[in-house]
Design an enzyme around this catalytic site. Structure first.
Site, PDB file in Angstrom:
ATOM      1  N   SER A   8       0.832  -1.193   0.000  1.00 31.92           N
ATOM      2  CA  SER A   8       0.000   0.000   0.000  1.00 31.92           C
ATOM      3  C   SER A   8       0.879   1.261   0.000  1.00 31.92           C
ATOM      4  CB  SER A   8      -0.969  -0.040   1.184  1.00 31.92           C
ATOM      5  OG  SER A   8      -1.975   0.940   1.039  1.00 31.92           O
ATOM      6  N   ASP A  49      -0.045  -4.060  -4.111  1.00 26.56           N
ATOM      7  CA  ASP A  49      -1.176  -3.155  -4.323  1.00 26.56           C
ATOM      8  C   ASP A  49      -0.803  -1.736  -3.888  1.00 26.56           C
ATOM      9  OD1 ASP A  49      -3.686  -3.056  -5.526  1.00 26.56           O
ATOM     10  OD2 ASP A  49      -4.731  -2.942  -3.618  1.00 26.56           O
ATOM     11  N   HIS A 102      -7.525  -5.467  -1.164  1.00 27.90           N
ATOM     12  CA  HIS A 102      -6.242  -4.792  -0.975  1.00 27.90           C
ATOM     13  C   HIS A 102      -5.241  -5.738  -0.303  1.00 27.90           C
ATOM     14  CE1 HIS A 102      -3.924  -1.157  -0.989  1.00 27.90           C
ATOM     15  NE2 HIS A 102      -3.972  -0.928   0.315  1.00 27.90           N
TER      16      HIS A 102
END
Length: 326
Positions: free
Chosen positions: A177, A201, A264
């Site tokens: 992230s 991601d 995610h």
């Protein structure tokens, strides 16, 4: 002080992209085990915290795990050579650096899962970057501070190289992230000399037009695994940004998931599984339409894994199962 202020002003410009030019509205909602959360993409950043992060990027913590200490980490300290030479760090084996995402720390996922996958597979140094002082702030503040945190990581890796001789081309930087952009900036700081940089991601909100995001030149080989890049409210960036970009199940939603956070998180779960099994193989795609409709017919290429010498380019899709090892 003047240099820090100028840097903060340049970072603030990254938030100036009109909202209508992005795929996100002002408020982004996501759901996790604690309920529904809302991110305000126009919230005022904490400038005092950003000034501190910019002035002192060495405030990151670095925790070492090896097969000699797989559970209890050893703290490595920037500019303290003894903290490194007296630890279990072994410059003769590869070094894997893991950076967590927003609202996380060294003890939260994906750190434990990826660490266990590597240490079960091979003899490596695992260094967990704990950047919680910034990661625990508001999202807009965290976004603006990511470049400074990443530079700090790169400076630490330079120090590690100087103290131990551990070569940059035996280092694999992995981030989830916001952490994906942290390791991108770390790789940039060391001149793109890391063997691999992997974004799990990479965060999407406020990054689509952000020059500080993870990019192909940040390592000798860079890759991203996109699992929540939906056109409306996806938490991941969703577009090709590195040498190789993988789009499992199309890259927008994942089997068995009903929330953005589940999608995610699937990126680091898939990656950890590939470290163990190296079993997820994509087919190269020439367009995003092929990714969407699962009509990719190009060459095969493995997603993830722990191969330091991995090389490739392009976009790839594969379908996975709902549960581990996917």
């Amino acid at each position: 002080m003047k240099t820090a202020l100028l840097f903060l002003l340049s970072l603030t410009a990254a938030l100036a992209v009109p909202l209508e030019e992005r795929k996100y509205s002002r408020y982004v909602q996501y759901t996790d085990d604690d309920g529904v959360h809302t991110i305000d993409l126009e919230a005022e950043p904490d400038m005092a915290l950003l000034e501190e992060v910019t002035r002192n990027p060495e405030n990151n913590q670095y925790i070492l795990f090896t097969r000699r200490n797989p559970i209890s980490g050893q703290t490595l300290v920037m500019n303290n050579a003894q903290s490194i030479t007296s630890s279990n760090f072994n410059p003769a084996v590869p070094t894997v650096v893991i950076a967590h995402g927003w609202l996380s720390n060294q003890n939260t996922e994906p750190n434990p899962t990826i660490r266990a996958a590597y240490l079960s597979k091979s003899d490596v140094n695992i260094i967990t970057v704990d950047w919680r002082s910034l990661a625990s702030s508001g999202y807009t503040t965290a976004v603006l501070g990511v470049p400074a945190v990443g530079r700090g990581v790169g400076q630490f890796l330079t120090f590690l190289n100087q103290v131990t001789g551990a070569p940059f081309n035996r280092m694999h930087l992995i981030g989830f992230s916001l952490g994906a952009h942290v390791v991108g900036n770390a790789g940039r700081e060391i001149g793109g000399r890391a063997a691999r940089v992997t974004g799990l991601d990479p965060a999407g909100p406020l990054w689509s037009y952000n020059s500080n995001r993870l990019q192909a030149s940040d390592g000798i080989y860079t890759e991203s695994i996109h699992t929540d890049g939906g056109s409306v409210g996806g938490l991941g960036i969703g577009s090709a940004i590195t040498d190789v970009d993988f789009f499992p199940n199309g890259g927008n939603s994942q089997p068995g998931c009903v929330t953005n956070m589940c999608n995610h998180n699937r990126a680091w779960r898939l990656f950890a599984a590939t470290v163990t099994y190296n079993h997820l193989v994509g087919r190269q795609c020439t367009t995003t339409t092929q990714i969407t409709w699962n009509t990719c017919r190009g060459d095969s290429f493995p997603m993830g894994n722990d191969d330091l010498n991995k090389r490739g380019s392009g976009m790839y899709r594969m379908d996975t199962a709902r549960t581990y090892p996917y």
